[in-house]
Design a protein around this motif. Structure first.
Motif, short mmCIF file in Angstrom:
data_model
loop_
_atom_site.label_atom_id
_atom_site.label_comp_id
_atom_site.label_asym_id
_atom_site.label_seq_id
_atom_site.Cartn_x
_atom_site.Cartn_y
_atom_site.Cartn_z
N MET A 93 36.54 46.33 40.15
CA MET A 93 35.12 46.10 40.47
C MET A 93 34.47 45.14 39.48
O MET A 93 33.52 44.44 39.81
N ALA A 94 34.99 45.09 38.24
CA ALA A 94 34.37 44.26 37.21
C ALA A 94 34.47 42.78 37.54
O ALA A 94 33.51 42.03 37.31
N VAL A 95 35.62 42.34 38.08
CA VAL A 95 35.80 40.91 38.35
C VAL A 95 34.86 40.42 39.45
O VAL A 95 34.14 39.42 39.25
N PRO A 96 34.81 41.07 40.62
CA PRO A 96 33.84 40.62 41.63
C PRO A 96 32.40 40.69 41.14
O PRO A 96 31.60 39.80 41.44
N SER A 97 32.07 41.72 40.39
CA SER A 97 30.69 41.87 39.89
C SER A 97 30.33 40.76 38.93
O SER A 97 29.17 40.33 38.86
N PHE A 98 31.32 40.26 38.17
CA PHE A 98 31.06 39.14 37.26
C PHE A 98 30.61 37.92 38.05
O PHE A 98 29.61 37.27 37.71
N PHE A 99 31.32 37.60 39.13
CA PHE A 99 30.95 36.44 39.94
C PHE A 99 29.61 36.67 40.65
O PHE A 99 28.83 35.73 40.83
N THR A 100 29.32 37.92 41.03
CA THR A 100 28.03 38.23 41.63
C THR A 100 26.89 37.96 40.65
O THR A 100 25.85 37.40 41.01
N LEU A 101 27.10 38.36 39.40
CA LEU A 101 26.08 38.14 38.38
C LEU A 101 25.93 36.65 38.06
O LEU A 101 24.83 36.19 37.73
N MET A 102 27.03 35.88 38.15
CA MET A 102 26.92 34.43 37.98
C MET A 102 26.09 33.81 39.11
O MET A 102 25.33 32.87 38.89
N ASN A 103 26.24 34.37 40.29
CA ASN A 103 25.40 33.97 41.42
C ASN A 103 23.92 34.21 41.08
O ASN A 103 23.08 33.31 41.24
N LEU A 104 23.62 35.39 40.58
CA LEU A 104 22.23 35.72 40.21
C LEU A 104 21.73 34.83 39.09
O LEU A 104 20.58 34.38 39.11
N LEU A 105 22.59 34.56 38.11
CA LEU A 105 22.19 33.69 37.00
C LEU A 105 21.84 32.29 37.50
O LEU A 105 20.83 31.71 37.07
N CYS A 106 22.64 31.76 38.40
CA CYS A 106 22.35 30.44 38.96
C CYS A 106 21.03 30.45 39.73
O CYS A 106 20.26 29.49 39.67
#
Length: 243
Positions: A1-14
C-alpha cells in the motif's frame, strides 16, 4: 500500500504546486504541473494493480488528491487565466470543474464495479483537467484567431460547461488499459491507439495533448450518440404478438 500511496501523494503535491503557480501568474508551469499530477495518478493505479495493494484507504486518498489536482487546481487556473475579469459570472463558471468533479468522484466511489476495468461512467476528472490544460497551453503557444481566443467568455463558457457536464453524465468513456501481454492480445487496436497517442503527446507536446484529448472526448460522445440513434430507430415490439 505504501508504494501506490507515495505516487498518490505526489499527485496531490503537484496539484498544490499548481495552485501556487497560478497565484504567481505562472500559468504554463501550472498547466504542466497538472499534467505531471496526471502522470502520478496513472502510476499509482498501475502500481496498485502490480502489487495487489488495492484498498479502501487507497481509494479515498486517491479521490482526495484528485479533487485538488484535477478539480480545484483547474478551476483556479481557469479563474486566474481568464475568468477573473468576468465576475461574478466568471467565479461561478470557474467553480464548475471543482463542483462537478467532486460529484463525479463521490459517484464513482459509491458505484464503481471492481470487475469493470474497461471504462467509466462519465468523463474521468483527470480527463477534464487535462482538456483544460491542453486548451490553455495551445492558446499560449499558438496563433489563435481572435474569435477563438481564450480571453473570450463566449469560448470559455461553453467549453467549461460541456467538460463539467460530461463528468456527471452517464456517457461511458474508455479506461486506459494497463500495459501487458494479455492486454495486447485482447485489445490490440486499443493498445495501438494509446501508443500512438503517447507518441503524439511526446512529439507535438501541447498540440498533441489537445489532439489526443479531443479524439478521446469525441470517441466517447460519438459512441453514446450512435447507441442513442440505434435505440431510437429500433422497431418497437408489438405487444399484441404475445397475446
Amino acid at each position: 500500500m505504501a508504494v501506490p500511496s507515495f505516487f498518490t501523494l505526489m499527485n496531490l503535491l503537484c496539484g498544490f504546486m499548481a495552485l501556487t503557480q497560478v497565484a504567481d501568474a505562472a500559468f504554463v508551469l501550472a498547466c504542466w504541473l497538472i499534467v505531471l499530477a496526471g502522470f502520478f495518478d496513472l502510476l499509482d493505479g498501475v502500481m496498485a494493480r502490480l502489487t495487489g495493494a488495492d484498498s479502501p484507504f487507497g481509494v479515498q486518498l486517491d479521490s482526495l488528491s484528485d479533487i485538488v489536482s484535477f478539480g480545484v487546481a483547474p478551476s483556479f487556473l481557469l479563474y486566474g487565466y481568464v475568468l477573473d475579469t468576468f465576475n461574478p459570472l466568471g467565479m461561478i463558471v470557474a467553480a464548475l470543474p471543482a463542483l462537478c468533479g467532486a460529484v463525479r468522484l463521490a459517484r464513482y466511489n459509491m458505484t464503481a464495479d471492481e470487475s469493470d476495468k474497461e471504462g467509466f461512467e462519465g468523463l474521468p476528472i483527470p480527463g477534464q483537467a487535462i482538456a483544460v490544460v491542453a486548451l490553455i497551453l495551445a492558446a499560449e503557444n499558438s496563433a489563435w484567431d481572435g474569435r477563438f481566443a481564450l480571453d473570450s467568455l463566449r469560448v470559455v463558457l461553453p467549453v467549461v460547461i460541456v467538460l463539467s457536464g460530461l463528468m456527471v453524465s452517464s456517457i461511458r468513456f474508455d479506461a486506459i488499459p494497463m500495459p501487458s501481454l494479455e492486454a495486447v492480445r485482447t485489445h490490440p487496436s486499443k493498445i495501438a491507439a494509446y501508443g500512438l497517442a503517447g507518441l503524439l503527446i511526446v512529439g507535438l507536446q501541447e498540440r498533441g495533448l489537445l489532439i489526443v484529448l479531443t479524439a478521446y472526448l469525441l470517441h466517447g460522445v460519438g459512441r453514446a450518440l450512435y447507441k442513442l440513434m440505434r435505440a431510437l430507430v429500433a422497431p418497437v415490439p408489438d405487444e399484441r404478438l404475445g397475446s
